[in-house]
Design a protein around this motif. Structure first.
Motif, PDB file in Angstrom:
ATOM      1  N   ARG A   1      -8.211  19.248  -2.167  1.00  0.00           N
ATOM      2  CA  ARG A   1      -9.268  19.868  -2.969  1.00  0.00           C
ATOM      3  C   ARG A   1      -9.861  18.947  -4.022  1.00  0.00           C
ATOM      4  N   THR A   2      -9.445  17.707  -4.060  1.00  0.00           N
ATOM      5  CA  THR A   2      -9.976  16.810  -5.096  1.00  0.00           C
ATOM      6  C   THR A   2     -10.502  15.516  -4.466  1.00  0.00           C
ATOM      7  N   ARG A   3     -11.416  14.868  -5.183  1.00  0.00           N
ATOM      8  CA  ARG A   3     -11.943  13.581  -4.717  1.00  0.00           C
ATOM      9  C   ARG A   3     -10.847  12.524  -4.716  1.00  0.00           C
ATOM     10  N   HIS A   4      -9.951  12.612  -5.701  1.00  0.00           N
ATOM     11  CA  HIS A   4      -8.845  11.655  -5.752  1.00  0.00           C
ATOM     12  C   HIS A   4      -7.995  11.749  -4.475  1.00  0.00           C
ATOM     13  N   GLY A   5      -7.734  12.983  -4.035  1.00  0.00           N
ATOM     14  CA  GLY A   5      -6.958  13.159  -2.811  1.00  0.00           C
ATOM     15  C   GLY A   5      -7.691  12.616  -1.590  1.00  0.00           C
ATOM     16  N   MET A   6      -9.013  12.806  -1.571  1.00  0.00           N
ATOM     17  CA  MET A   6      -9.805  12.270  -0.468  1.00  0.00           C
ATOM     18  C   MET A   6      -9.720  10.744  -0.442  1.00  0.00           C
ATOM     19  N   ASN A   7      -9.743  10.135  -1.633  1.00  0.00           N
ATOM     20  CA  ASN A   7      -9.602   8.676  -1.700  1.00  0.00           C
ATOM     21  C   ASN A   7      -8.224   8.228  -1.205  1.00  0.00           C
ATOM     22  N   MET A   8      -7.179   8.995  -1.577  1.00  0.00           N
ATOM     23  CA  MET A   8      -5.829   8.678  -1.098  1.00  0.00           C
ATOM     24  C   MET A   8      -5.786   8.675   0.421  1.00  0.00           C
ATOM     25  N   ARG A   9      -6.325   9.714   1.016  1.00  0.00           N
ATOM     26  CA  ARG A   9      -6.297   9.806   2.475  1.00  0.00           C
ATOM     27  C   ARG A   9      -7.119   8.688   3.110  1.00  0.00           C
ATOM     28  N   ALA A  10      -8.213   8.324   2.454  1.00  0.00           N
ATOM     29  CA  ALA A  10      -9.049   7.241   2.976  1.00  0.00           C
ATOM     30  C   ALA A  10      -8.293   5.913   2.968  1.00  0.00           C
ATOM     31  N   VAL A  11      -7.508   5.689   1.921  1.00  0.00           N
ATOM     32  CA  VAL A  11      -6.716   4.448   1.843  1.00  0.00           C
ATOM     33  C   VAL A  11      -5.707   4.390   2.996  1.00  0.00           C
ATOM     34  N   GLY A  12      -5.113   5.542   3.337  1.00  0.00           N
ATOM     35  CA  GLY A  12      -4.147   5.575   4.431  1.00  0.00           C
ATOM     36  C   GLY A  12      -4.784   5.508   5.802  1.00  0.00           C
TER      37      GLY A  12
ATOM     38  N   ASP B   1     -12.064   0.574   0.354  1.00  0.00           N
ATOM     39  CA  ASP B   1     -12.335  -0.559  -0.544  1.00  0.00           C
ATOM     40  C   ASP B   1     -13.834  -0.769  -0.700  1.00  0.00           C
ATOM     41  N   ALA B   2     -14.571  -0.579   0.382  1.00  0.00           N
ATOM     42  CA  ALA B   2     -16.012  -0.820   0.344  1.00  0.00           C
ATOM     43  C   ALA B   2     -16.742   0.142  -0.585  1.00  0.00           C
ATOM     44  N   VAL B   3     -16.186   1.344  -0.773  1.00  0.00           N
ATOM     45  CA  VAL B   3     -16.841   2.319  -1.661  1.00  0.00           C
ATOM     46  C   VAL B   3     -16.224   2.316  -3.067  1.00  0.00           C
ATOM     47  N   GLY B   4     -15.397   1.311  -3.355  1.00  0.00           N
ATOM     48  CA  GLY B   4     -14.916   1.138  -4.720  1.00  0.00           C
ATOM     49  C   GLY B   4     -13.523   1.668  -5.010  1.00  0.00           C
ATOM     50  N   VAL B   5     -12.791   2.127  -3.992  1.00  0.00           N
ATOM     51  CA  VAL B   5     -11.416   2.605  -4.216  1.00  0.00           C
ATOM     52  C   VAL B   5     -10.477   1.401  -4.209  1.00  0.00           C
ATOM     53  N   SER B   6      -9.603   1.321  -5.205  1.00  0.00           N
ATOM     54  CA  SER B   6      -8.660   0.210  -5.282  1.00  0.00           C
ATOM     55  C   SER B   6      -7.496   0.463  -4.332  1.00  0.00           C
ATOM     56  N   VAL B   7      -7.509  -0.204  -3.193  1.00  0.00           N
ATOM     57  CA  VAL B   7      -6.464  -0.005  -2.197  1.00  0.00           C
ATOM     58  C   VAL B   7      -5.117  -0.502  -2.725  1.00  0.00           C
ATOM     59  N   VAL B   8      -5.139  -1.675  -3.351  1.00  0.00           N
ATOM     60  CA  VAL B   8      -3.886  -2.273  -3.837  1.00  0.00           C
ATOM     61  C   VAL B   8      -3.212  -1.380  -4.869  1.00  0.00           C
ATOM     62  N   TRP B   9      -3.975  -0.938  -5.851  1.00  0.00           N
ATOM     63  CA  TRP B   9      -3.364  -0.151  -6.917  1.00  0.00           C
ATOM     64  C   TRP B   9      -3.007   1.255  -6.455  1.00  0.00           C
ATOM     65  N   SER B  10      -3.775   1.805  -5.514  1.00  0.00           N
ATOM     66  CA  SER B  10      -3.412   3.112  -4.953  1.00  0.00           C
ATOM     67  C   SER B  10      -2.083   3.014  -4.217  1.00  0.00           C
ATOM     68  N   ARG B  11      -1.963   1.994  -3.378  1.00  0.00           N
ATOM     69  CA  ARG B  11      -0.709   1.832  -2.625  1.00  0.00           C
ATOM     70  C   ARG B  11       0.463   1.541  -3.565  1.00  0.00           C
ATOM     71  N   LEU B  12       0.216   0.680  -4.540  1.00  0.00           N
ATOM     72  CA  LEU B  12       1.282   0.336  -5.492  1.00  0.00           C
ATOM     73  C   LEU B  12       1.725   1.574  -6.277  1.00  0.00           C
ATOM     74  N   GLY B  13       0.768   2.299  -6.822  1.00  0.00           N
ATOM     75  CA  GLY B  13       1.093   3.449  -7.677  1.00  0.00           C
ATOM     76  C   GLY B  13       1.800   4.558  -6.922  1.00  0.00           C
ATOM     77  N   TYR B  14       1.302   4.917  -5.742  1.00  0.00           N
ATOM     78  CA  TYR B  14       1.917   6.041  -5.029  1.00  0.00           C
ATOM     79  C   TYR B  14       3.231   5.650  -4.365  1.00  0.00           C
TER      80      TYR B  14
END
Length: 328
Positions: free
Chosen positions: A169-180, A187-200
């Motif tokens: 239900r959130t944009r953040h969750g959509m970004n998480m799923r996009a990274v996976g 990455d092309a739309v501005g989501v930090s893949v490295v920091w998302s993977r590191l943080g989660y």
């Protein structure tokens, strides 16, 4: 008479299965978080051991008197181990399977070493079960569901609900799923893949460590070597069974806990099977949770094999695949 026996056995099963599954719920949730962003962490067995042993050290050596603080210390210790794992696989793009196995074996060894001379020592700082009162303690079905410690309700209700809301239900969750699924596109739309993977990955390790801390602070309030006893591997299987969905993680873990509870209840009540002796039955019941877990994984795979449509059972497309912006 027969109905009363069935009713008592059912209540006994539920009353034992819920806390027995809590460790697996937490470890599977932690594993699922990392896998949602494409990081496969096979080190759950070691993270459970690290969380457990540091909770024991906090209580017995450091004199921590609050189970919540001891739980937090176990989570921080597991998060530190998870940070080393995340740096290796995210920054240095090491093989996730090999590093995960190293974390599992290293975590077991480290926790066993730190737990030396603590075997069998009872833990005195424990979570206490919630007593809602108001006639809900009559030994019936409500008591079986409502008389547990607060961590049980956090693991079964709060955590899955929050993760479901964030993921769906959130944009953040959509970004998480996009990274996976497609880290290059994210990455092309501005989501930090490295920091998302590191943080989660680190957050997932902390939640898995909470499972280990919970074991010694509530479920089995004493330290013993190899304390996870396969629960970390079961948690990884539960994530596959659950199709990387928080609600299904709870259902899969509860199925595992029910099998454990079935063995305990059968031995306590002296149940027998006509084709098994008492010693054979004990071995069979010990094997049953892992056997059911294996079958639960094979059913969706078998359905897909024979051509039946199994919706949303696919793993994140970029799971265990290292990402480099320069190679996209």
């Amino acid at each position: 008479m027969i109905l009363a026996l069935i009713d008592n056995a059912f209540l006994s099963l539920i009353g034992t299965a819920i806390p027995a599954s809590t460790v697996v719920v937490l470890a599977a949730t932690g594993a699922m978080l990392g896998e949602r962003v494409g990081v496969l962490n096979l080190g759950q067995e070691g993270l459970i051991g690290i969380g457990a042993v540091y909770a024991v050290i906090a209580v017995q050596t450091w004199g921590v008197s609050s189970p919540w603080v001891a739980l937090l210390i176990g989570m921080v210790a597991a998060a530190v181990a998870g940070t080393l794992f995340a740096i290796a696989v995210v920054f240095f793009r090491a093989n996730q399977v090999l590093v995960g196995l190293a974390l599992a074996l290293g975590g077991i060894g480290l926790s066993n070493q730190l737990g030396t001379n603590r075997n069998g020592t009872p833990i005195t700082t424990l979570f206490r079960e919630v007593n809602p009162g108001g006639g809900l303690d009559d030994g019936g079905i409500l008591e079986a569901f409502l008389h547990h410690d607060p961590v049980v309700y956090v693991a079964y209700l709060f955590l899955p609900a929050v993760l479901w809301f964030v993921l769906t239900r959130t944009r953040h969750g959509m970004n998480m799923r996009a990274v996976g699924e497609n880290p290059a596109a994210a990455d092309a739309v501005g989501v930090s893949v490295v920091w998302s993977r590191l943080g989660y990955t680190i957050l997932g390790a902390a939640i898995s460590g909470a499972g280990g801390a919970y074991m010694v602070l509530s479920f089995t309030p004493t330290w013993s070597p190899d304390i996870a006893r396969g629960r970390g591997w079961v948690a990884l299987a539960v994530v596959i069974f659950a199709s990387w969905k928080p609600g299904r993680v709870v259902a899969g873990a509860l199925l595992y806990g029910t099998m454990i509870s079935l063995g305990t209840t059968a031995q306590a009540r002296g149940w027998n099977l006509p084709f098994l002796g008492s010693s054979d039955l004990s071995f069979f019941l010990s094997m049953l949770p892992y056997l059911v877990t294996l079958v639960a994984i094979l059913i969706p795979a078998g359905a897909a094999k024979i051509g039946r449509r199994v919706r949303s059972n696919r793993a994140p497309a970029a799971l265990a695949v290292p990402y480099s912006r320069e190679e996209r």
